[in-house]
Scaffold this active site. Sequence first.
Site, PDB file in Angstrom:
ATOM      1  N   HIS A  66     -46.965   6.533   2.578  1.00 40.04           N
ATOM      2  CA  HIS A  66     -46.132   5.445   3.096  1.00 40.04           C
ATOM      3  C   HIS A  66     -45.508   4.682   1.942  1.00 40.04           C
ATOM      4  O   HIS A  66     -46.006   4.723   0.814  1.00 40.04           O
ATOM      5  CB  HIS A  66     -46.961   4.487   3.959  1.00 40.04           C
ATOM      6  CG  HIS A  66     -48.125   3.878   3.237  1.00 40.04           C
ATOM      7  ND1 HIS A  66     -49.326   4.537   3.065  1.00 40.04           N
ATOM      8  CD2 HIS A  66     -48.281   2.672   2.633  1.00 40.04           C
ATOM      9  CE1 HIS A  66     -50.163   3.773   2.402  1.00 40.04           C
ATOM     10  NE2 HIS A  66     -49.560   2.634   2.114  1.00 40.04           N
ATOM     11  N   CYS A 191     -53.494  -4.008   0.038  1.00 37.70           N
ATOM     12  CA  CYS A 191     -53.101  -2.835  -0.738  1.00 37.70           C
ATOM     13  C   CYS A 191     -51.688  -3.070  -1.260  1.00 37.70           C
ATOM     14  O   CYS A 191     -51.029  -4.039  -0.863  1.00 37.70           O
ATOM     15  CB  CYS A 191     -53.174  -1.568   0.105  1.00 37.70           C
ATOM     16  SG  CYS A 191     -51.930  -1.442   1.413  1.00 37.70           S
TER      17      CYS A 191
END
Length: 682
Positions: A66, A191
Amino acid sequence: MTAEMITADLVDLDLSAQTKDEAARSLAERMVARGRVTDLDGFLADVAAREAQMPTGLDGGIGIPHCRSAHVTEPTLAFGRAPRGIDFGAPDGPADLIFLIAAPAGADDAHLTILSSLARQLMDEEFKAALRSATDAGQAAALIRGEQAALEGSGGAGAEGAPAAEPEPEPDATSASAAPGTFKIVAVTSCPTGIAHTYMAAESLENTARETDGVELVVETQGSAGFTRLAPEVIAAADGVIFAHDVPVREKARFAGKPTVDVGVKAGVNRPAELIKEVRERASRGETTAPGTPSSSTPVDNSGESTDGYGAKLRKWLMSGVSYMVPFVAAGGLLIALSFALGGYKIANTEVQSLIDSFNWGSTHSWAALMFWTGQAAFAFLVPVLAGYIAYGMADRPGLVPGFVAGSIAVTINAGFLGGLAGGLIAGAVVLAIQRIKVPDVLRGVMPVVVIPLFSSAAVGFLMFAVVGHPIAWVQTRLTDWLGSLSGSNAILLGIVLGVMMASDLGGPLNKVAYAFAVGGLATPNDGSLKVMAAVMAAGMVPPLAMALATTVRPKLFTKTERENGKAAWVLGASFISEGAIPFAAADPIRVIVPSIVGGGVTGALSMAFDATLRAPHGGIFVVPLIGNAFLYLLAIAVGVCVSAALVVLLKGMRKAAPSTAPDAADEHAPGAAEAKVPAAA
């Protein structure tokens, strides 16, 4: 809309790719065909860059590449099922369920919340089993969209057009209650992109906590869609803390003073039970992090508090820039000081080209010149970094480009430190104004990488060059000239003022203002600005050193805890950490702060009177070899420390001599216990 994020033509139930790069390309080509990605190679480069930060394979046969990318027009999911498995770096082997998540660089919160909902679904074994058994692309797409008919196996391929179910609500991140005896944990997950692992780690920790007797866990997800701060009372009531993160935890000081486990975000996904067990073990052993102080988190971390008044926000924005500028000042200043120590002040006359053409490895002069010009290169970044990170503190990453541009212009027009301050504030304000403008959906993807940098830089350039730049440059020039001409009573008076500010609130706003003024002077160093830096550091060392001395010469005036703190204060004071006196000031503010102010003022005045200079912005006694008039400088500190310590002893002794004061029977070493029979002397 949620139903448009993935459709049947974005699903490949027989993904034949052999490597993760091939898998990403195969799924990305489907996005290109749907008009969701405008530049295939550019998008894949962004996916690869994200993959390089940390593998995206997860236990359970999942690969979740991603990224955010300027080449994505709208948030999109593509799904591939790879029967032979593809290595995405997961500890348990290849992945057969591959999710490619594409988010525009400027994706809005609603879409990112949906992506986070998918990340949480991936921790559900039933969801993964349903995907592995799906018989056609339409059914798989419906499963991923969360349509109940598909989950029950009755929707099939025709469920694609059904309305999507609402995403599962996030756990309440602001309040929590627990039964007596429950071990309460607060966790933070984050993250680099804040889309997938952030929420998967949160879901994994929450699920494991629910299955563990006697444990309650609440998670603060610091994702791309922003974050809701845990309520202070929830954090205060927690018995332990888990950080599962790959980017800095925002406002980390809120969690200080508790048993803490600090790991990468994938540990939160893959081994939550171990983390919960570890934090409980640390709590049983009494292992905690150091209590938080005002300086234990960066200004940027705290710049978003909505409850702050404008004045508090302004101070945080300014200190954001100063905090990022200080390392450049330290590196540049120390290198220049070392170059002068090796080659004398004439080393500044060495030409750069001469250094390049005739560098001599065995020559002290060559090494000194190398250090000088390296230090000068570091100094060249001072004002741009200051302005850039002031804007960053105000507007986050979109503020960086116009902020650095404003700082560079300030250097060009000789507006210096003041120009950097003003330029950073202007850049941040311009970006905030642009972000409030409603734009068509088609432009959202290019806002952060094209529109905001372009228009904000143009606006900042106009304002700095044509409106505010030259008046600020005039003020900066006058200030620099004034500092350069400081002598006699004017210098001593300034030393007193700066010394009082440094010692009055022990790392608080006044202390930081005085320190910022001194560090700013190093951006355009002259004799006066170097004297200011020396006076500021000397005065800042006085309060903790004075308390250390007072606890040594009259220990009976202090509690056992204060005497232990006094030992640490020697090191903290010598290292120029004014906060070392805070424990004493908190317990007895008048009898500590007033003497600190007096001692700080005395030291500041003497440092100026002795013409002491300093190029380094920090370091305490460890940079004494780089101080001009070092012996007199140390004498100024010693005098201030003795004056301050004597006043502390006098004031505390007067209090203990008062008839109303009784010894503390609970502590034979308490103040006054050993002095009840004999009046205290100063």
